[in-house]
Design an enzyme around this catalytic site. Structure first.
Site, PDB file in Angstrom:
ATOM      1  N   ARG A 146      34.174  38.786  38.604  1.00 30.45           N
ATOM      2  CA  ARG A 146      32.850  39.138  39.111  1.00 30.45           C
ATOM      3  C   ARG A 146      32.515  40.587  38.782  1.00 30.45           C
ATOM      4  O   ARG A 146      31.789  41.243  39.514  1.00 30.45           O
ATOM      5  CB  ARG A 146      32.767  38.911  40.612  1.00 30.45           C
ATOM      6  CG  ARG A 146      33.865  39.616  41.394  1.00 30.45           C
ATOM      7  CD  ARG A 146      33.676  39.436  42.864  1.00 30.45           C
ATOM      8  NE  ARG A 146      34.804  40.002  43.583  1.00 30.45           N
ATOM      9  CZ  ARG A 146      34.839  40.142  44.906  1.00 30.45           C
ATOM     10  NH1 ARG A 146      33.796  39.771  45.614  1.00 30.45           N
ATOM     11  NH2 ARG A 146      35.883  40.644  45.497  1.00 30.45           N
ATOM     12  N   ARG A 168      45.405  47.532  34.141  1.00 34.98           N
ATOM     13  CA  ARG A 168      46.354  47.412  35.245  1.00 34.98           C
ATOM     14  C   ARG A 168      47.613  46.707  34.769  1.00 34.98           C
ATOM     15  O   ARG A 168      47.672  46.238  33.622  1.00 34.98           O
ATOM     16  CB  ARG A 168      45.702  46.723  36.434  1.00 34.98           C
ATOM     17  CG  ARG A 168      45.333  45.302  36.265  1.00 34.98           C
ATOM     18  CD  ARG A 168      43.886  44.871  35.979  1.00 34.98           C
ATOM     19  NE  ARG A 168      42.764  45.671  36.288  1.00 34.98           N
ATOM     20  CZ  ARG A 168      41.990  45.511  37.357  1.00 34.98           C
ATOM     21  NH1 ARG A 168      42.260  44.578  38.246  1.00 34.98           N
ATOM     22  NH2 ARG A 168      40.922  46.259  37.518  1.00 34.98           N
ATOM     23  N   GLY A 214      41.735  38.007  35.577  1.00 36.28           N
ATOM     24  CA  GLY A 214      40.635  38.638  34.859  1.00 36.28           C
ATOM     25  C   GLY A 214      39.475  39.037  35.740  1.00 36.28           C
ATOM     26  O   GLY A 214      39.439  38.759  36.941  1.00 36.28           O
ATOM     27  N   ASP A 240      31.870  32.547  42.557  1.00 37.44           N
ATOM     28  CA  ASP A 240      30.465  32.563  42.158  1.00 37.44           C
ATOM     29  C   ASP A 240      30.081  33.859  41.453  1.00 37.44           C
ATOM     30  O   ASP A 240      28.927  34.054  41.089  1.00 37.44           O
ATOM     31  CB  ASP A 240      29.552  32.338  43.362  1.00 37.44           C
ATOM     32  CG  ASP A 240      29.721  33.388  44.461  1.00 37.44           C
ATOM     33  OD1 ASP A 240      30.387  34.412  44.211  1.00 37.44           O
ATOM     34  OD2 ASP A 240      29.189  33.183  45.564  1.00 37.44           O
ATOM     35  N   GLY A 241      31.051  34.771  41.285  1.00 40.64           N
ATOM     36  CA  GLY A 241      30.772  36.007  40.569  1.00 40.64           C
ATOM     37  C   GLY A 241      30.059  37.069  41.384  1.00 40.64           C
ATOM     38  O   GLY A 241      29.720  38.123  40.848  1.00 40.64           O
ATOM     39  N   ASP A 249      47.879  42.634  39.638  1.00 37.09           N
ATOM     40  CA  ASP A 249      46.558  42.755  39.000  1.00 37.09           C
ATOM     41  C   ASP A 249      45.692  43.805  39.688  1.00 37.09           C
ATOM     42  O   ASP A 249      44.615  44.151  39.170  1.00 37.09           O
ATOM     43  CB  ASP A 249      45.833  41.406  38.987  1.00 37.09           C
ATOM     44  CG  ASP A 249      45.708  40.791  40.370  1.00 37.09           C
ATOM     45  OD1 ASP A 249      46.749  40.416  40.930  1.00 37.09           O
ATOM     46  OD2 ASP A 249      44.583  40.689  40.896  1.00 37.09           O
TER      47      ASP A 249
END
Length: 577
Positions: free
Chosen positions: A163, A260, A160, A195-196, A330
């Site tokens: 970030r 995707r 998923g 940490d995004g 992905d």
């Protein structure tokens, strides 16, 4: 426009003050209001209320409803890492930077020709806040997409957008629908241990390469802007325990769709077949106009198109010496565009074993294996589709997949014949191409400049084996003992180009063989300067790479068509970004 109760509740929550949440753009001007009733007057989605040329983002119709209406949404609103089920998206806000942010670069073409915004918007506070995740435009509901994937050959489960935030869909004056996404904009339910954030070095590379690929004629996502902050982001760049402080950055990137292969895989693996069917029908309706939605064979036709277009995309990558670096399922678009730029690389010396990603210890994604990886990824797509296919369709789909190799080989040959200026058909063309690539491999000749210099040198110079010093790549090739034999074959084949001339041949070849590509050393030079707030080379490369086939004085002065410097051989790029 009807607003479902959950969305009305979400808007009420979003408009309120909340720690760590972005404000609504232009909320101070009264635009954060109660949902419109069914009889209220409002602009239709995708139609701009302002005249083109204005820079006001408040009148810019960005919306998320076309992705929200067809699907169930993650029922949990809190933003924490978790296993998510029975949805396509989670609603989650970007996390604003805590420190000063600065717009490093924008794409004028993307702003003006895709987003219908005047370039002057880049100087406004609203734009800075919007592209850095500090504010959200009213009508936009930020989303993180749930997907899975096979990474380096193994099923990785839920992945998923860890970030990235899809901040809305814009339909421009051409009727084109574009999905806008911030990359590096904070944690989501899919962040796992991350940490995004994204760091400046990888964001510079993504901004430049996505635009460079577009101007090379390769299907790709686009980049609208690059911003950098003074926030500290910590990275172990080469996974060797050497953790360093870097600066956080965000790229605003666009694609017709971010779905995707992994978007379908996660639903198949979770047994959410009804939702998978709904997602597939949506993708076909929105993005595959050649496939009839009421046809019982629509999934078969969809698969056939993806197989063909994936073969085409990878052949195009090969034609410019591009290695993606992380060809996981992905990272493979269902629309067959290049997405998710990470440890990519353009070859310098021709080497089918070129691996741009130092994290790829086994060389799974080496440039010479990209076509095979494409086949693997398509087989995983077929595996995800099989629960929706009847026995006859499964058999036909397997036959379609078996035709992938032939489709790829035909497209590869077609592209390389064009690169060599060959017209018409000749049974020896494949041998001529293979012969040249073998000479290039043996002599370590530069991939890009060998083809470019063949585009610029005259037939008479080749015939006399007189290679001027400026054609340094051909001089390297000329060290091979079989070089003269290949030249003789090549000239004989050019003579069979009916109605052609050497001038036309060279003109034709220079339109398909770039003189400038985003070599690793060029990107690294720009990154090193950017680390000290000198973005001059970012801007220079952005300008040069918009015209990769044209000789440019500034590029020549910068050495972009010369031999890569010696220090470039030691450059490393990893998955850490």
């Amino acid at each position: 426009m009807w607003w479902p109760p959950w969305l009305a509740a979400w808007l009420a929550w979003a408009c309120g003050a909340g720690a760590g949440r972005p404000a609504l753009l232009c909320a101070s001007r009264g635009l954060c209001r109660a949902p419109l009733g069914p009889n209220a007057s409002h602009p239709e989605p995708g139609h701009c209320r302002r005249r083109r040329g204005e820079a006001d983002l408040c009148a810019w119709p960005l919306s998320s409803e076309s992705l929200l209406d067809p699907f169930p949404v993650d029922v949990i609103q809190e933003n924490y890492v978790r296993n998510v089920r029975n949805c396509i998206f989670s609603i989650v806000y970007p996390t604003p930077f805590k420190s000063r942010v600065h717009v490093v670069a924008v794409s004028k073409e993307v702003l003006e020709n895709i987003l219908d915004l005047d370039i002057s918007v880049k100087g406004t506070s609203d734009f800075l806040q919007f592209v850095s995740g500090g504010k959200v435009i009213v009508g936009s509901v930020p989303l993180a997409h749930r997907y899975g994937g096979h990474q380096f050959g193994s099923w990785a489960g839920q992945l998923g957008d860890g970030r990235a935030h899809l901040i809305g869909i814009y339909t421009n004056r051409h009727g084109e629908r574009w999905e806008l996404q911030l990359k590096g904009s904070g944690k989501t339910p899919y962040s796992r241990n991350g940490d995004g954030r994204a760091v400046l070095r990888s964001s510079v590379r993504e901004f430049l390469c996505s635009e460079a690929m577009h101007y090379l004629g390769i299907p790709t996502s686009r980049a609208a802007s690059l911003v950098v902050s003074d926030d500290d982001v910590w990275r172990d760049q080469f996974y060797n325990g050497n953790i360093k402080k870097e600066r956080g950055a965000i790229v605003l990137r666009l694609a017709k769709s971010w779905f995707r292969i992994g978007s379908l895989e996660i639903l198949a693996h979770s047994g959410e077949l009804d939702l998978q069917r709904r997602l597939l029908d949506f993708i076909i309706q929105e993005h595959f106009p050649s496939v009839a939605l009421n046809d019982s064979n629509r999934y078969l036709d969809f698969f056939s198109t993806v197989v063909s277009e994936t073969a085409n995309l990878i052949a195009l990558w090969m034609s410019v010496g591009f290695a993606h670096g992380v060809c996981n399922t992905d990272n493979f678009s269902l629309l067959s565009i290049t997405i998710d730029y990470g440890p990519f690389g353009f070859m310098d010396s021709y080497d089918p074993n070129f691996v741009p990603n130092t994290s790829d210890d086994e060389g799974r994604y080496k440039i010479g294996n990209q076509a095979n990886v494409g086949l693997f990824n398509l087989s995983k797509l077929l595996q995800a589709l099989k629960p929706l296919l009847d026995p006859r369709q499964k058999q036909l789909a397997s036959q379609i997949l078996e035709g992938y190799g032939e489709r790829y080989y035909m497209r590869f040959t077609e592209l390389f014949k064009t690169k060599l200026g060959l017209l018409g058909e000749n049974e020896d063309d494949n041998y001529l191409i293979a012969f040249l690539l073998k000479l290039m491999e043996d002599t370590k000749a530069d991939f890009t400049m060998t083809f470019r210099q063949l585009s610029e040198i005259t037939a008479d110079q080749l015939k006399e084996l007189h290679i001027p010093e400026e054609f340094w790549a051909l001089q390297d090739l000329g060290k091979h003992k079989l070089f003269s034999k290949w030249i003789a074959m090549y000239l004989l084949r050019l003579n069979r180009n009916e109605g052609d001339s050497d001038t036309r041949r060279r003109t034709r070849m220079t339109t398909v063989n770039p003189r400038y590509i985003l070599r690793n050393w060029m990107a690294e030079s720009a990154v090193q300067k950017a680390n000290f707030n000198d973005f001059s080379e970012v801007h220079l490369l952005q300008q040069i790479l918009q015209h990769p086939f044209q000789r440019q004085q500034a590029a020549e002065k910068a050495g972009y068509s010369l031999r890569p410097p010696a220090w470039a051989k030691d450059l490393k790029v990893s998955c850490s970004s």
